[in-house]
Scaffold this motif. Sequence first.
Motif, mmCIF file in Angstrom:
data_model
loop_
_atom_site.group_PDB
_atom_site.id
_atom_site.type_symbol
_atom_site.label_atom_id
_atom_site.label_comp_id
_atom_site.label_asym_id
_atom_site.label_seq_id
_atom_site.Cartn_x
_atom_site.Cartn_y
_atom_site.Cartn_z
ATOM 1 N N ALA A 9 0.833 -1.211 0.000
ATOM 2 C CA ALA A 9 0.000 0.000 0.000
ATOM 3 C C ALA A 9 0.865 1.256 0.000
ATOM 4 N N PRO A 49 -10.545 8.136 -3.046
ATOM 5 C CA PRO A 49 -9.854 7.994 -1.751
ATOM 6 C C PRO A 49 -8.352 7.819 -1.876
ATOM 7 N N ILE A 50 -7.897 7.056 -2.881
ATOM 8 C CA ILE A 50 -6.452 6.828 -3.050
ATOM 9 C C ILE A 50 -5.719 8.127 -3.353
ATOM 10 N N VAL A 53 -5.525 10.076 -0.145
ATOM 11 C CA VAL A 53 -4.487 9.476 0.707
ATOM 12 C C VAL A 53 -3.104 9.906 0.224
ATOM 13 N N VAL B 36 -11.991 6.994 4.901
ATOM 14 C CA VAL B 36 -10.576 7.066 5.299
ATOM 15 C C VAL B 36 -10.376 8.203 6.300
ATOM 16 N N ASP B 86 -10.743 -2.554 3.589
ATOM 17 C CA ASP B 86 -10.321 -1.647 2.508
ATOM 18 C C ASP B 86 -10.026 -0.240 3.026
ATOM 19 N N LEU B 90 -6.304 1.607 2.923
ATOM 20 C CA LEU B 90 -6.123 2.987 2.451
ATOM 21 C C LEU B 90 -5.495 3.871 3.528
#
Lengths: 71, 174
Positions: A9, A49-50, A53, B36, B86, B90
């Motif tokens: 990740a 979301p990625i 992040v 998140v 998940d 994240l």
Amino acid sequence: MNINPAVTAYTNLNITDVDLEEKPKKSSMGTGLLSRNRETEPKEKSNEPIDRVRDYVTSIRKKRKQLTNGR
Amino acid sequence: MVDKPSPSFNYPIPGQGMTAEVGSRPWQNPPKYTTVEEALEFYIPRLTSEDVYDALLDSMELGIPLTTMADSMQSTAVMQGLHTIDVGILAMPVIIEMLAFIGDEAGIEYTLGTEKVIDEDKISESKIALAMKKMREKLPEAIDNIKADEEPDMPMEDMIEDEPQPSGLMARRV
């Protein structure tokens, strides 16, 4: 071979040194309608979301670099 | 013939998942934090709280990789039903980066866990093959001598094969 999912990740965010560089802020001059610097269309920023992040990690890493003076 | 893999006992027993009522486990219920950001709002204050802070620094000094620490933290939270896997995956990079920040701030040399471990004692097959090739080119006779020493002629043993014994009803018993 078992690989820690945290490693995957973390490394798959692909944050480069270019992302960490401070971009010079544009001056307030030259943003008029006929200016060359004027952006025709504002860039659409992905809000997945990625991507959020990645932004969070980049901002923390910038602070970390400042703390360690780029070491 | 392919060898059968040896049995491993580190797996749940078949049907173990049905030994409890559906929904009785925390991870079978809707998570507390669904995004998140919500999960990070849970993690960040915890990382900087006094009781956790010292334990974190101790773990870093012991050489525990930050990735391992982040993974165990999010796995625990998933088991407690705080967030889904998940969301945990994240959130992990942010937790790792935050841990690194805490380590840098405290001046501790930590291990991130993303470094590739290279075993210097291990020589790759390609390097051995290359060295053998070079040696063969330079000293062909020496290689032949080594082979002759390594593979002595084995005397052929007389193999006595058992003749199949008649096993029918009318066969003569010995």
